[in-house]
Design an enzyme around this catalytic site. Structure first.
Site, mmCIF file in Angstrom:
data_model
loop_
_atom_site.group_PDB
_atom_site.id
_atom_site.type_symbol
_atom_site.label_atom_id
_atom_site.label_comp_id
_atom_site.label_asym_id
_atom_site.label_seq_id
_atom_site.Cartn_x
_atom_site.Cartn_y
_atom_site.Cartn_z
ATOM 1 N N PHE A 25 0.824 -1.082 -0.243
ATOM 2 C CA PHE A 25 -0.084 -0.123 0.095
ATOM 3 C C PHE A 25 1.013 1.198 0.045
ATOM 4 O O PHE A 25 1.713 1.384 0.791
ATOM 5 C CB PHE A 25 -0.989 -0.003 1.240
ATOM 6 C CG PHE A 25 -1.848 0.992 1.267
ATOM 7 C CD1 PHE A 25 -2.820 1.311 0.446
ATOM 8 C CD2 PHE A 25 -1.805 1.909 2.322
ATOM 9 C CE1 PHE A 25 -3.697 2.379 0.448
ATOM 10 C CE2 PHE A 25 -2.567 3.046 2.390
ATOM 11 C CZ PHE A 25 -3.710 3.186 1.790
ATOM 12 N N SER A 93 3.466 -6.843 2.511
ATOM 13 C CA SER A 93 2.796 -6.078 3.337
ATOM 14 C C SER A 93 1.051 -6.306 2.822
ATOM 15 O O SER A 93 0.723 -7.367 2.968
ATOM 16 C CB SER A 93 3.190 -4.436 3.230
ATOM 17 O OG SER A 93 2.395 -3.681 4.082
ATOM 18 N N MET A 94 0.771 -5.246 2.190
ATOM 19 C CA MET A 94 -0.737 -5.253 1.716
ATOM 20 C C MET A 94 -0.664 -6.326 0.594
ATOM 21 O O MET A 94 -1.758 -7.160 0.298
ATOM 22 C CB MET A 94 -1.345 -3.964 1.195
ATOM 23 C CG MET A 94 -2.447 -4.083 0.509
ATOM 24 S SD MET A 94 -2.986 -2.565 -0.529
ATOM 25 C CE MET A 94 -2.058 -2.433 -1.863
ATOM 26 N N ASP A 194 9.379 -4.401 12.855
ATOM 27 C CA ASP A 194 8.608 -3.835 11.719
ATOM 28 C C ASP A 194 7.869 -2.521 12.309
ATOM 29 O O ASP A 194 6.969 -2.745 13.287
ATOM 30 C CB ASP A 194 7.714 -4.883 11.332
ATOM 31 C CG ASP A 194 7.022 -4.435 9.875
ATOM 32 O OD1 ASP A 194 6.657 -3.161 9.847
ATOM 33 O OD2 ASP A 194 6.653 -5.393 9.046
ATOM 34 N N HIS A 224 10.270 -2.994 7.941
ATOM 35 C CA HIS A 224 9.175 -3.619 7.113
ATOM 36 C C HIS A 224 9.540 -3.908 5.736
ATOM 37 O O HIS A 224 9.096 -4.915 5.251
ATOM 38 C CB HIS A 224 8.177 -2.370 7.166
ATOM 39 C CG HIS A 224 6.970 -2.818 6.577
ATOM 40 N ND1 HIS A 224 6.170 -3.940 6.744
ATOM 41 C CD2 HIS A 224 6.307 -2.359 5.263
ATOM 42 C CE1 HIS A 224 5.161 -4.074 5.993
ATOM 43 N NE2 HIS A 224 5.057 -3.242 5.104
#
Length: 260
Positions: A25, A93-94, A194, A224
C-alpha cells in the site's frame, strides 16, 4: 500522469513456472524489483504489476479502492496461466493480504504463497475512526521507507490518502474472513522489528490458514520493507527454494530437469 522513477512494472517471459508479485500500500514495484529480477534470472516467468493509483501521486490512490488493486492482480494471474503450468503468488505487506485473498478465491490456480510482512489487520486503534476521519482529513504522513539499511530508499508516497486507507481496512476484513480457505503451501517471512506492520499480522495468518505445508522465517536484521533490506538475500534464496521444491514435486521429471 508520469510514473515515479523506479515505479515501472516488470514482466519477464521464462519457463513454465510463473510468479506473480504484489507490492504494498502506497508503494510500487520498485520495492520488489530486485526480487523479481532474481526470479527471472533463475528462469521463472515473472509478473510484477503496478497496482492502480500507485507509483504516481497520492491523489491518484485516493480515488481507488481495494477491489481495483485486487482486480489488477486477478488479471495478471489469468495472463500468467495462459503460458505457465503453475503460478505462485508472492506479496509484501498489503500485497501479502491480496495474495492470501487470491489463494482463497482461486484455489488450485495458486500453487503456493510467499508472504513478507503481510498486512491483514489494523495495528493502530485510530483505524476505527477512518469512516469519519476520511471525510475530514485527506491524508496522514506516509509509511514508506521503513528500512534498516542506511542509504536504501523505497519509492512510495509520503502521504497516506485516507479514502484509500479506509478501503484497505475493508480489504483486511475480507482477507480475515477468507483465511480458513487458504490451503496452499505457504512460506512466511517477517521482521520482528517492523514499524509499519506488527508481528500480530503474521501470527493471525499462521493461526487461521488451513495450509499444512507452512514454513516460517524471521528477517531479524530488517524492518518492514525487508525485500530491500539486510535480509533480502534470505528472502530471495528461501523463496526460490520454496518454488523449486514444490515444482519438483508436481512436475514430470523431464520438465524439472529442463528448469535445472
Amino acid at each position: 500522469m508520469p510514473l515515479l522513477p523506479g515505479a515501472e512494472p516488470f514482466h519477464h517471459r521464462g519457463g513454465p513456472t510463473g510468479v506473480l508479485l504484489c507490492h504494498g500500500f502506497t508503494g510500487s514495484p520498485q520495492s520488489l524489483r530486485p526480487w523479481a529480477e532474481q526470479l527471472a534470472a533463475a528462469g521463472l516467468t515473472v509478473s510484477l504489476p503496478l497496482l492502480p493509483g500507485h507509483g504516481t501521486r497520492w491523489q491518484d490512490l485516493q480515488v481507488t479502492r481495494w477491489q481495483d488493486w485486487y482486480a489488477e492482480l486477478s488479471r495478471e494471474l489469468a495472463a500468467l496461466h495462459e503460458t505457465c503450468t503453475e503460478v505462485f503468488v508472492f506479496g509484501l505487506s498489503m500485497g501479502g493480504g491480496l495474495a492470501l485473498l487470491l489463494a482463497a478465491e482461486h484455489g488450485e490456480r495458486v500453487a503456493g504463497l510467499v508472504l513478507v510482512n503481510p498486512s491483514v489487520r489494523a495495528d493502530n486503534p485510530a483505524a476505527v475512526l477512518l469512516p469519519v476521519l476520511r471525510h475530514l482529513v485527506p491524508t496522514l504522513p506516509g509509511v514508506a521507507g521503513d528500512i534498516a539499511e542506511p542509504g536504501v530508499e523505497e519509492v512510495g508516497y509520503d502521504r497516506v490518502p485516507l479514502n484509500a486507507a479506509w478501503s484497505l481496512s475493508r480489504l483486511w476484513r475480507r482477507v480475515q474472513e477468507s483465511l480458513p480457505r487458504v490451503s496452499q503451501p505457504v512460506l512466511l517471512l517477517h521482521s520482528p522489528q517492523d514499524h509499519v506492520v506488527s508481528p500480530a499480522n503474521s501470527a493471525l495468518v499462521l493461526a487461521r490458514i488451513s495450509s499444512v505445508d507452512v514454513t516460517e522465517r524471521l528477517c531479524e536484521r530488517s524492518f518492514h520493507v525487508a525485500t530491500l533490506d539486510r535480509d533480502a538475500g534470505l528472502i530471495f534464496e528461501e523463496s526460490l527454494g520454496f518454488v523449486r521444491r514444490l515444482s519438483m514435486a508436481t512436475q514430470p521429471t523431464e520438465a524439472t530437469d529442463q528448469r535445472g
